[in-house]
Design a protein around this motif. Structure first.
Motif, PDB file in Angstrom:
ATOM      1  N   MET A   1       0.887  -1.210   0.100  1.00  0.00           N
ATOM      2  CA  MET A   1      -0.079   0.201  -0.081  1.00  0.00           C
ATOM      3  C   MET A   1       0.993   1.286   0.022  1.00  0.00           C
ATOM      4  O   MET A   1       1.727   1.408   0.924  1.00  0.00           O
ATOM      5  CB  MET A   1      -0.848  -0.044   1.213  1.00  0.00           C
ATOM      6  N   PRO A   2       0.640   2.158  -1.064  1.00  0.00           N
ATOM      7  CA  PRO A   2       1.675   3.300  -1.153  1.00  0.00           C
ATOM      8  C   PRO A   2       1.263   4.333  -0.052  1.00  0.00           C
ATOM      9  O   PRO A   2       0.145   4.192   0.763  1.00  0.00           O
ATOM     10  CB  PRO A   2       1.239   3.800  -2.366  1.00  0.00           C
ATOM     11  N   LYS A   3       2.025   5.456   0.456  1.00  0.00           N
ATOM     12  CA  LYS A   3       2.180   6.295   1.082  1.00  0.00           C
ATOM     13  C   LYS A   3       1.873   7.707   0.309  1.00  0.00           C
ATOM     14  O   LYS A   3       2.870   7.704  -0.600  1.00  0.00           O
ATOM     15  CB  LYS A   3       3.138   6.361   2.227  1.00  0.00           C
ATOM     16  N   ILE A   4       1.080   8.257   0.557  1.00  0.00           N
ATOM     17  CA  ILE A   4       0.882   9.803  -0.496  1.00  0.00           C
ATOM     18  C   ILE A   4       1.408  10.994   0.405  1.00  0.00           C
ATOM     19  O   ILE A   4       1.210  10.856   1.680  1.00  0.00           O
ATOM     20  CB  ILE A   4      -0.532   9.748  -0.864  1.00  0.00           C
ATOM     21  N   ASN A   5       2.279  11.850  -0.023  1.00  0.00           N
ATOM     22  CA  ASN A   5       2.616  13.001   0.367  1.00  0.00           C
ATOM     23  C   ASN A   5       2.679  13.864  -0.644  1.00  0.00           C
ATOM     24  O   ASN A   5       2.528  13.693  -1.977  1.00  0.00           O
ATOM     25  CB  ASN A   5       4.166  12.852   0.884  1.00  0.00           C
ATOM     26  N   TYR A  85       6.373   3.779  -2.603  1.00  0.00           N
ATOM     27  CA  TYR A  85       6.123   2.348  -2.499  1.00  0.00           C
ATOM     28  C   TYR A  85       7.202   1.475  -1.934  1.00  0.00           C
ATOM     29  O   TYR A  85       8.336   2.113  -1.953  1.00  0.00           O
ATOM     30  CB  TYR A  85       5.751   2.018  -4.137  1.00  0.00           C
ATOM     31  N   GLU A  86       6.889   0.356  -1.317  1.00  0.00           N
ATOM     32  CA  GLU A  86       7.935  -0.400  -0.800  1.00  0.00           C
ATOM     33  C   GLU A  86       8.914  -0.977  -1.831  1.00  0.00           C
ATOM     34  O   GLU A  86       9.920  -1.192  -1.860  1.00  0.00           O
ATOM     35  CB  GLU A  86       7.198  -1.811   0.062  1.00  0.00           C
ATOM     36  N   THR A  87       8.137  -1.492  -3.033  1.00  0.00           N
ATOM     37  CA  THR A  87       8.821  -2.200  -3.963  1.00  0.00           C
ATOM     38  C   THR A  87       8.911  -1.244  -5.385  1.00  0.00           C
ATOM     39  O   THR A  87       8.097  -0.627  -5.803  1.00  0.00           O
ATOM     40  CB  THR A  87       8.267  -3.441  -4.490  1.00  0.00           C
ATOM     41  N   LYS A  88       9.807  -1.445  -6.050  1.00  0.00           N
ATOM     42  CA  LYS A  88      10.069  -1.129  -7.391  1.00  0.00           C
ATOM     43  C   LYS A  88       8.818  -1.600  -8.469  1.00  0.00           C
ATOM     44  O   LYS A  88       8.417  -0.866  -9.186  1.00  0.00           O
ATOM     45  CB  LYS A  88      11.268  -1.507  -8.032  1.00  0.00           C
ATOM     46  N   ALA A  89       8.649  -2.806  -8.494  1.00  0.00           N
ATOM     47  CA  ALA A  89       7.639  -3.327  -9.266  1.00  0.00           C
ATOM     48  C   ALA A  89       5.908  -2.801  -9.097  1.00  0.00           C
ATOM     49  O   ALA A  89       5.362  -2.185  -9.879  1.00  0.00           O
ATOM     50  CB  ALA A  89       7.395  -4.917  -8.811  1.00  0.00           C
ATOM     51  N   GLU A  90       5.685  -2.316  -7.639  1.00  0.00           N
ATOM     52  CA  GLU A  90       4.489  -1.887  -7.288  1.00  0.00           C
ATOM     53  C   GLU A  90       4.595  -0.203  -7.970  1.00  0.00           C
ATOM     54  O   GLU A  90       3.607   0.163  -8.256  1.00  0.00           O
ATOM     55  CB  GLU A  90       4.232  -1.623  -5.934  1.00  0.00           C
ATOM     56  N   MET A  91       5.614   0.277  -7.632  1.00  0.00           N
ATOM     57  CA  MET A  91       5.891   1.666  -8.202  1.00  0.00           C
ATOM     58  C   MET A  91       5.710   1.961  -9.781  1.00  0.00           C
ATOM     59  O   MET A  91       5.009   2.822 -10.172  1.00  0.00           O
ATOM     60  CB  MET A  91       7.322   2.284  -7.690  1.00  0.00           C
ATOM     61  N   LYS A  92       6.428   0.701 -10.496  1.00  0.00           N
ATOM     62  CA  LYS A  92       6.261   1.018 -11.771  1.00  0.00           C
ATOM     63  C   LYS A  92       4.892   0.534 -12.218  1.00  0.00           C
ATOM     64  O   LYS A  92       4.231   1.361 -13.316  1.00  0.00           O
ATOM     65  CB  LYS A  92       7.281  -0.083 -12.542  1.00  0.00           C
ATOM     66  N   GLY A 128       4.559  11.979  -8.559  1.00  0.00           N
ATOM     67  CA  GLY A 128       5.690  11.516  -8.648  1.00  0.00           C
ATOM     68  C   GLY A 128       5.576  10.139  -7.800  1.00  0.00           C
ATOM     69  O   GLY A 128       4.727   9.942  -7.038  1.00  0.00           O
ATOM     70  N   VAL A 129       6.282   9.072  -8.336  1.00  0.00           N
ATOM     71  CA  VAL A 129       6.449   7.850  -7.831  1.00  0.00           C
ATOM     72  C   VAL A 129       7.804   7.618  -7.378  1.00  0.00           C
ATOM     73  O   VAL A 129       8.917   7.807  -8.087  1.00  0.00           O
ATOM     74  CB  VAL A 129       5.875   6.864  -8.629  1.00  0.00           C
ATOM     75  N   PHE A 130       8.057   6.799  -6.317  1.00  0.00           N
ATOM     76  CA  PHE A 130       9.425   6.534  -5.503  1.00  0.00           C
ATOM     77  C   PHE A 130       9.183   5.360  -4.713  1.00  0.00           C
ATOM     78  O   PHE A 130       8.246   4.823  -4.395  1.00  0.00           O
ATOM     79  CB  PHE A 130       9.594   7.715  -4.488  1.00  0.00           C
TER      80      PHE A 130
END
Length: 134
Positions: A1-5, A85-92, A128-130
């Protein structure tokens, strides 16, 4: 689950603005100056004293900011929503979905702190995604 800022763009007033926000809402302020970063050689001399990345954090919020304009000029107060995101795959996966019908401003890239990318979605919202994962 992402965190949004929220990620705010400034025109060389990031240091003063984030110090002001710390006084008003509290939190711990961290500032990274371009010339003190592993990315310093990527920027011209005129950018060396600018804030590359600022973070104002508490247990209840994270507010992020920069002085750097990227590929276009930054209007003071420009806000980008950051998904972490915790993982690069989720972020992508999130990046690819948000980019559909939108405009990629910075393709996904690895850098000293992880992996990131930026885009404007089909509704005109800046994202932005990180992920700290490389």
């Amino acid at each position: 689950m992402p965190k949004i800022n929220a990620y705010i763009g400034f025109n060389d007033t990031c240091r003063q603005a984030m110090a002001f926000y710390r006084e008003v809402i509290g939190g711990e302020l961290t500032l990274q100056v371009v010339k003190e970063s592993p990315m310093k050689d990527m920027f011209p001399g005129s950018h060396q004293d600018m804030i590359l990345h600022a973070s104002l954090e508490s247990s209840d919020f994270t507010l992020l900011a920069t002085d750097l304009p990227g590929n276009s000029s930054v209007s003071p107060g420009t806000i980008t929503l950051m998904l972490t995101y915790e993982t690069k795959a989720e972020m992508k996966s999130a990046f690819d979905k948000l980019a559909e019908g939108g405009n990629v401003t910075h393709p996904i890239m690895e850098f000293f702190a992880g992996t990131m990318g930026n885009l404007t979605d089909k509704f005109g919202v800046k994202w932005g995604v990180f992920s700290a994962e490389k």
